[in-house]
Scaffold this active site. Structure first.
Site, PDB file in Angstrom:
ATOM      1  CE1 TYR A  43      -3.233  -2.841   0.549  1.00  0.00           C
ATOM      2  CE2 TYR A  43      -3.668  -2.019   2.743  1.00  0.00           C
ATOM      3  CZ  TYR A  43      -3.926  -2.911   1.736  1.00  0.00           C
ATOM      4  OH  TYR A  43      -4.891  -3.855   1.927  1.00  0.00           O
ATOM      5  CG  HIS A 101      -1.873  -8.454   0.802  1.00  0.00           C
ATOM      6  ND1 HIS A 101      -1.372  -7.186   0.695  1.00  0.00           N
ATOM      7  CD2 HIS A 101      -3.214  -8.324   0.637  1.00  0.00           C
ATOM      8  CE1 HIS A 101      -2.364  -6.328   0.479  1.00  0.00           C
ATOM      9  NE2 HIS A 101      -3.490  -7.002   0.438  1.00  0.00           N
TER      10      HIS A 101
HETATM   11  N1  LIG Z   1      -6.508  -7.752   2.248  1.00  0.00           N
HETATM   12  C1  LIG Z   1      -6.854  -7.256   1.078  1.00  0.00           C
HETATM   13  O1  LIG Z   1      -6.620  -7.873   0.009  1.00  0.00           O
HETATM   14  C2  LIG Z   1      -7.558  -5.940   1.015  1.00  0.00           C
HETATM   15  C3  LIG Z   1      -8.212  -5.529  -0.169  1.00  0.00           C
HETATM   16  C4  LIG Z   1      -8.866  -4.297  -0.160  1.00  0.00           C
HETATM   17  C5  LIG Z   1      -8.874  -3.510   0.975  1.00  0.00           C
HETATM   18  N2  LIG Z   1      -8.217  -3.916   2.107  1.00  0.00           N
HETATM   19  C6  LIG Z   1      -8.199  -3.076   3.333  1.00  0.00           C
HETATM   20  O2  LIG Z   1      -9.527  -2.673   3.610  1.00  0.00           O
HETATM   21  C7  LIG Z   1      -9.544  -1.264   3.768  1.00  0.00           C
HETATM   22  C8  LIG Z   1     -10.899  -0.712   3.410  1.00  0.00           C
HETATM   23  O3  LIG Z   1     -11.194  -0.948   2.035  1.00  0.00           O
HETATM   24  P1  LIG Z   1     -11.251   0.215   0.956  1.00  0.00           P
HETATM   25  O4  LIG Z   1     -10.419   1.333   1.441  1.00  0.00           O
HETATM   26  O5  LIG Z   1     -10.900  -0.375  -0.350  1.00  0.00           O
HETATM   27  O6  LIG Z   1     -12.803   0.578   0.863  1.00  0.00           O
HETATM   28  P2  LIG Z   1     -14.011   0.882   1.888  1.00  0.00           P
HETATM   29  O7  LIG Z   1     -13.527   1.050   3.285  1.00  0.00           O
HETATM   30  O8  LIG Z   1     -15.091  -0.107   1.611  1.00  0.00           O
HETATM   31  O9  LIG Z   1     -14.535   2.275   1.326  1.00  0.00           O
HETATM   32  C9  LIG Z   1     -13.793   3.449   1.410  1.00  0.00           C
HETATM   33  C10 LIG Z   1     -14.565   4.501   0.622  1.00  0.00           C
HETATM   34  O10 LIG Z   1     -15.835   4.703   1.262  1.00  0.00           O
HETATM   35  C11 LIG Z   1     -16.039   6.088   1.512  1.00  0.00           C
HETATM   36  N3  LIG Z   1     -16.626   6.194   2.876  1.00  0.00           N
HETATM   37  C12 LIG Z   1     -16.029   5.895   4.052  1.00  0.00           C
HETATM   38  N4  LIG Z   1     -16.870   6.112   5.074  1.00  0.00           N
HETATM   39  C13 LIG Z   1     -18.020   6.560   4.529  1.00  0.00           C
HETATM   40  C14 LIG Z   1     -19.242   6.971   5.095  1.00  0.00           C
HETATM   41  N5  LIG Z   1     -19.460   6.939   6.418  1.00  0.00           N
HETATM   42  N6  LIG Z   1     -20.240   7.373   4.244  1.00  0.00           N
HETATM   43  C15 LIG Z   1     -20.026   7.408   2.908  1.00  0.00           C
HETATM   44  N7  LIG Z   1     -18.876   7.042   2.304  1.00  0.00           N
HETATM   45  C16 LIG Z   1     -17.876   6.624   3.121  1.00  0.00           C
HETATM   46  C17 LIG Z   1     -14.670   6.730   1.497  1.00  0.00           C
HETATM   47  O11 LIG Z   1     -14.750   8.047   1.018  1.00  0.00           O
HETATM   48  P3  LIG Z   1     -14.238   9.288   1.957  1.00  0.00           P
HETATM   49  O12 LIG Z   1     -12.753   9.177   2.015  1.00  0.00           O
HETATM   50  O13 LIG Z   1     -14.742  10.474   1.201  1.00  0.00           O
HETATM   51  O14 LIG Z   1     -14.904   9.124   3.287  1.00  0.00           O
HETATM   52  C18 LIG Z   1     -13.893   5.828   0.524  1.00  0.00           C
HETATM   53  O15 LIG Z   1     -14.074   6.297  -0.810  1.00  0.00           O
HETATM   54  C19 LIG Z   1      -8.390  -0.784   2.877  1.00  0.00           C
HETATM   55  O16 LIG Z   1      -8.032   0.552   3.149  1.00  0.00           O
HETATM   56  C20 LIG Z   1      -7.355  -1.797   3.206  1.00  0.00           C
HETATM   57  O17 LIG Z   1      -6.724  -1.477   4.447  1.00  0.00           O
HETATM   58  C21 LIG Z   1      -7.594  -5.124   2.147  1.00  0.00           C
END
Ligand SMILES: NC(=O)c1ccc[n+]([C@@H]2O[C@H](COP(=O)([O-])OP(=O)(O)OC[C@H]3O[C@@H](n4cnc5c(N)ncnc54)[C@H](OP(=O)(O)O)[C@@H]3O)[C@@H](O)[C@H]2O)c1
Length: 271
Positions: A43, A101
């Site tokens: 990341y 991962h």
């Molecule tokens: N292990 C893996 O393979 C893997 C894969 C993917 C992700 N991950 C982990 O999971 C974490 C979360 O996933 P992600 O970042 O892909 O997506 P997510 O948490 O599902 O969504 C983040 C998005 O949602 C919006 N958001 C957040 N809170 C909100 C709310 N209360 N109301 C409306 N919109 C909201 C954010 O916009 P704003 O910034 O405008 O709030 C951002 O665009 C990652 O950061 C990473 O650490 C792990």
């Protein structure tokens, strides 16, 4: 302080939180009260996580830090140097949780090799807890045979109201393995869900917070990401939302097996 065996149920996803803006966003989350940060070698946020924790003035023991060994670093010659590099980049002696991962095909690196290296990293004191990410039930069963029951603290996988992985959920409950729900808001898309919207209206909150409250009620750990103070706060407050059995049942009906993250390197999903 984080206990020795448990993972805080709400963490901050840090994908995309790079540079000065990333440090600020992670710092805001720590101010709000987040005490669990999820980063990964791939990341480019290990350094921002470390810097935000140092700037927060919090004691190291008060923040639970997860990182993940990239699928390109699983070979025997790369694995341990990559873990030591992660510790140096974050600026800590030990992470709280170290994950594989993504699994890789046997022909790339044998399963026993990288799972054995993960355990060695824990034995060397580089990680307090170890776990995996994007593992299928078949791989979890192999891991349990190799390392023993209870060796893995979590399997971090995509879970949200539209992808509830009921078979994996039931397997994990039977194996006393916690699931960590990544991308729990489907990148914010869950905000458009009318059922979540209706429940949010009843409770005076937002649909994203309802989605997180549901996942927490299902017993999962959640790691939503946000760069906005308002959304970080709303997501943090999801831990205090109490959903009724009618709400839970209505949200269970939303599962439609919608997988958002499915790159070519994914294993053959068994749920
Ligand atoms: N292990 C893996 O393979 C893997 C894969 C993917 C992700 N991950 C982990 O999971 C974490 C979360 O996933 P992600 O970042 O892909 O997506 P997510 O948490 O599902 O969504 C983040 C998005 O949602 C919006 N958001 C957040 N809170 C909100 C709310 N209360 N109301 C409306 N919109 C909201 C954010 O916009 P704003 O910034 O405008 O709030 C951002 O665009 C990652 O950061 C990473 O650490 C792990």
């Amino acid at each position: 302080m984080a206990s020795s065996t448990s993972i805080p149920p709400l963490g901050l996803g840090t994908y995309g939180r790079t540079g000065a803006e990333g440090i600020d966003a992670i710092g805001t989350a720590l101010e709000i009260g987040y005490r669990h940060l999820d980063t990964a070698q791939s990341y480019d946020t290990e350094s921002t996580v470390g810097e935000a924790v140092r700037r927060s003035g919090l004691a190291r023991a008060d923040v639970f830090i997860t990182t993940k060994v990239a699928d390109t670093r699983l070979a025997p010659a790369d694995f341990m140097p990559s873990v030591r590099q992660s510790l140096e980049t974050i600026g800590v002696d030990q992470v709280d949780l170290l994950l594989i991962h993504w699994p890789v095909p046997e022909a790339v690196v044998p399963f026993e090799s990288y799972m054995g290296a993960l355990k060695e990293a824990q034995d060397a004191g580089y990680a307090r807890l170890i776990g995996v990410s994007n593992f299928t039930i078949a791989l979890l069963e192999r891991a349990e045979k190799l390392l023993g029951k209870g060796a893995l603290a979590t399997n971090q996988v995509e879970i949200h109201p539209w992808l509830q992985v009921p078979t994996l959920r039931d397997y994990a409950r039977g194996a006393a393995l916690q699931l960590t729900a990544y991308q729990p808001l489907v990148k914010g898309q869950v905000s458009s869900d009318p059922v979540l919207g209706r429940i949010a209206g009843e409770l005076g909150t937002g649909p994203a917070a309802v989605a997180l409250a549901f996942l927490l009620a299902e017993g999962h750990i959640v790691i939503p990401a946000s760069a906005s103070r308002t959304n970080l706060q709303a997501n943090f407050d999801a831990t205090t939302i109490i959903l009724t059995s009618e709400h839970l049942e209505a949200i269970r009906q939303l599962d439609r097996g919608y997988r958002h993250i499915n790159p070519a390197k994914s294993p053959r999903w068994d749920d």
